[in-house]
Scaffold this active site. Structure first.
Site, short mmCIF file in Angstrom:
data_model
loop_
_atom_site.label_atom_id
_atom_site.label_comp_id
_atom_site.label_asym_id
_atom_site.label_seq_id
_atom_site.Cartn_x
_atom_site.Cartn_y
_atom_site.Cartn_z
N GLU A 1 40.20 10.82 -62.27
CA GLU A 1 38.90 11.27 -61.77
C GLU A 1 38.96 11.46 -60.26
O GLU A 1 39.81 10.88 -59.58
CB GLU A 1 37.89 10.18 -62.12
CG GLU A 1 36.53 10.46 -62.54
CD GLU A 1 35.83 11.76 -62.38
OE1 GLU A 1 36.39 12.77 -61.92
OE2 GLU A 1 34.64 11.77 -62.72
N ASP A 2 38.07 12.30 -59.75
CA ASP A 2 38.04 12.51 -58.30
C ASP A 2 37.33 11.37 -57.58
O ASP A 2 37.83 10.83 -56.60
CB ASP A 2 37.38 13.86 -57.96
CG ASP A 2 36.02 14.07 -58.63
OD1 ASP A 2 35.58 13.20 -59.41
OD2 ASP A 2 35.39 15.11 -58.38
N ASP B 1 31.36 7.05 -58.51
CA ASP B 1 30.16 6.86 -57.69
C ASP B 1 29.19 5.93 -58.43
O ASP B 1 29.38 4.71 -58.40
CB ASP B 1 29.56 8.25 -57.41
CG ASP B 1 28.38 8.23 -56.48
OD1 ASP B 1 28.24 7.26 -55.72
OD2 ASP B 1 27.58 9.18 -56.48
N PHE C 1 28.24 11.80 -48.75
CA PHE C 1 28.58 12.87 -49.68
C PHE C 1 29.80 13.59 -49.14
O PHE C 1 29.78 14.12 -48.03
CB PHE C 1 27.41 13.83 -49.89
CG PHE C 1 27.66 14.73 -51.06
CD1 PHE C 1 27.42 14.29 -52.35
CD2 PHE C 1 28.19 16.00 -50.88
CE1 PHE C 1 27.70 15.10 -53.45
CE2 PHE C 1 28.47 16.82 -51.97
CZ PHE C 1 28.23 16.36 -53.25
P1 IMP Z 1 29.10 9.24 -61.13
O1 IMP Z 1 28.75 9.51 -62.57
O2 IMP Z 1 27.85 9.03 -60.29
O3 IMP Z 1 30.09 8.14 -60.92
O4 IMP Z 1 29.64 10.58 -60.52
C1 IMP Z 1 30.84 11.06 -60.81
C2 IMP Z 1 30.95 12.53 -60.47
O5 IMP Z 1 29.96 12.97 -59.52
C3 IMP Z 1 32.25 12.73 -59.79
O6 IMP Z 1 33.25 12.97 -60.73
C4 IMP Z 1 31.98 13.92 -58.90
O7 IMP Z 1 32.22 15.10 -59.60
C5 IMP Z 1 30.51 13.80 -58.54
N1 IMP Z 1 30.34 13.15 -57.20
C6 IMP Z 1 29.97 11.89 -56.93
N2 IMP Z 1 29.94 11.65 -55.59
C7 IMP Z 1 30.32 12.81 -55.02
C8 IMP Z 1 30.53 13.21 -53.65
O8 IMP Z 1 30.38 12.46 -52.66
N3 IMP Z 1 30.95 14.50 -53.48
C9 IMP Z 1 31.16 15.38 -54.50
N4 IMP Z 1 30.99 15.03 -55.79
C10 IMP Z 1 30.58 13.75 -56.04
MG MG Z 2 34.34 14.52 -61.23
#
Ligand code: IMP
Ligand code: MG
Length: 181
Positions: free
Chosen positions: A99-100, A103, A152
Site C-alpha cells: 500500500e502507499d 491513514d 496531505f
Molecule cells: P485510509 O483508508 O484512510 O487508511 O486511506 C488509505 C488510502 O487513502 C491510501 O491508500 C491513499 O490512497 C489515500 N490517502 C490517505 N492519505 C493520503 C494522503 O496524504 N495523500 C494521498 N492519498 C492519501
Molecule cells: Mg492507496
C-alpha cells in the site's frame, strides 16, 4: 506552471525512497524465502512503490492488483468502494498487501477482511507511509517505510484528484491547492 510549484515541502526524497525500497526488499526476501509470495498492490496509489519494491525482492514471487477507493479530494469518505478484484487465485499463497499510505486504516482493514476469506497461507501488510494521527481502524503494518506527520502528501504514486502521481518524491501539498477548490 510546473506541478512541483504546488509542493510546500519535500517529505521523502528520491534517495530516501530508494533506500526504503532496498531495505524493505531485503527484509521481505529473507522473510519469504521458500514461501509462496503474492504481492498485492492497491491501485492506483501504490503502483510506483510496488514497481520499485518488486525490483529489490530476490525470492520467487507473483504480483497482482486490486482497486478500491475511499477518498474524495483530501478527505476519506469512510466508505470503501471495491473496483477491481485479483486475477490470481490467492489460495495457498502468502499474501503481502503493498500500500502507499496507511491513514485511517479503513481501506486496509476492509481489504484484509476480504482477503482473509480466500484460503491464503498468510496475510501481511507493507505500506510505504504510515500516518498514525488519523487512525480509526485497529490495524498495524507489518512492514513500513516511514512514519509521517498529519499532512496531505502527494507524489511517488500518491495523488490529489488524480494529479501529482508523477512527482519522483513524496511532498506536502500546499493547502492553497485544495482550499481554492
Ligand atoms: P485510509 O483508508 O484512510 O487508511 O486511506 C488509505 C488510502 O487513502 C491510501 O491508500 C491513499 O490512497 C489515500 N490517502 C490517505 N492519505 C493520503 C494522503 O496524504 N495523500 C494521498 N492519498 C492519501
Ligand atoms: Mg492507496
Amino acid at each position: 506552471m510546473a506541478i512541483c510549484d504546488d509542493i510546500k515541502e519535500v517529505l521523502v526524497s528520491e534517495e530516501e525512497l530508494a533506500k526504503i525500497c532496498k531495505d524493505l526488499g531485503k527484509r521481505i526476501s529473507k522473510d519469504y524465502e521458500g514461501k509462496n509470495l503474492l504481492l498485492v498492490s492497491v491501485l492506483k496509489g501504490a503502483v510506483v512503490f510496488m514497481s520499485d519494491l518488486l525490483k529489490e525482492i530476490t525470492c520467487d514471487c507473483k504480483i497482482d492488483f486490486m482497486a478500491v477507493s475511499s477518498y474524495s479530494g483530501t478527505k476519506t469518505t469512510g466508505v470503501v468502494k471495491f473496483k477491481k478484484d485479483l486475477d490470481v487465485n490467492p489460495d495457498g499463497h502468502d499474501i503481502l498487501i503493498v500500500e502507499d499510505i496507511l491513514d485511517s486504516g479503513i481501506t486496509l482493514s476492509y481489504l484484509k477482511k476480504v482477503l482473509m476469506d480466500r484460503n491464503a497461507n498468510s496475510l501481511k501488510i507493507c505500506t510505504l507511509l504510515d500516518k498514525p494521527a488519523n487512525r480509526k481502524a485497529d490495524i498495524k503494518a507489518d512492514y513500513y517505510g516511514r512514519v509521517i506527520p498529519d499532512h496531505f502528501v502527494v507524489g511517488y504514486g500518491l495523488d490529489y484528484d488524480e494529479k501529482y502521481r508523477n512527482l519522483p518524491y513524496v511532498g506536502i501539498l500546499s493547502p492553497k491547492v485544495y482550499e481554492e477548490n
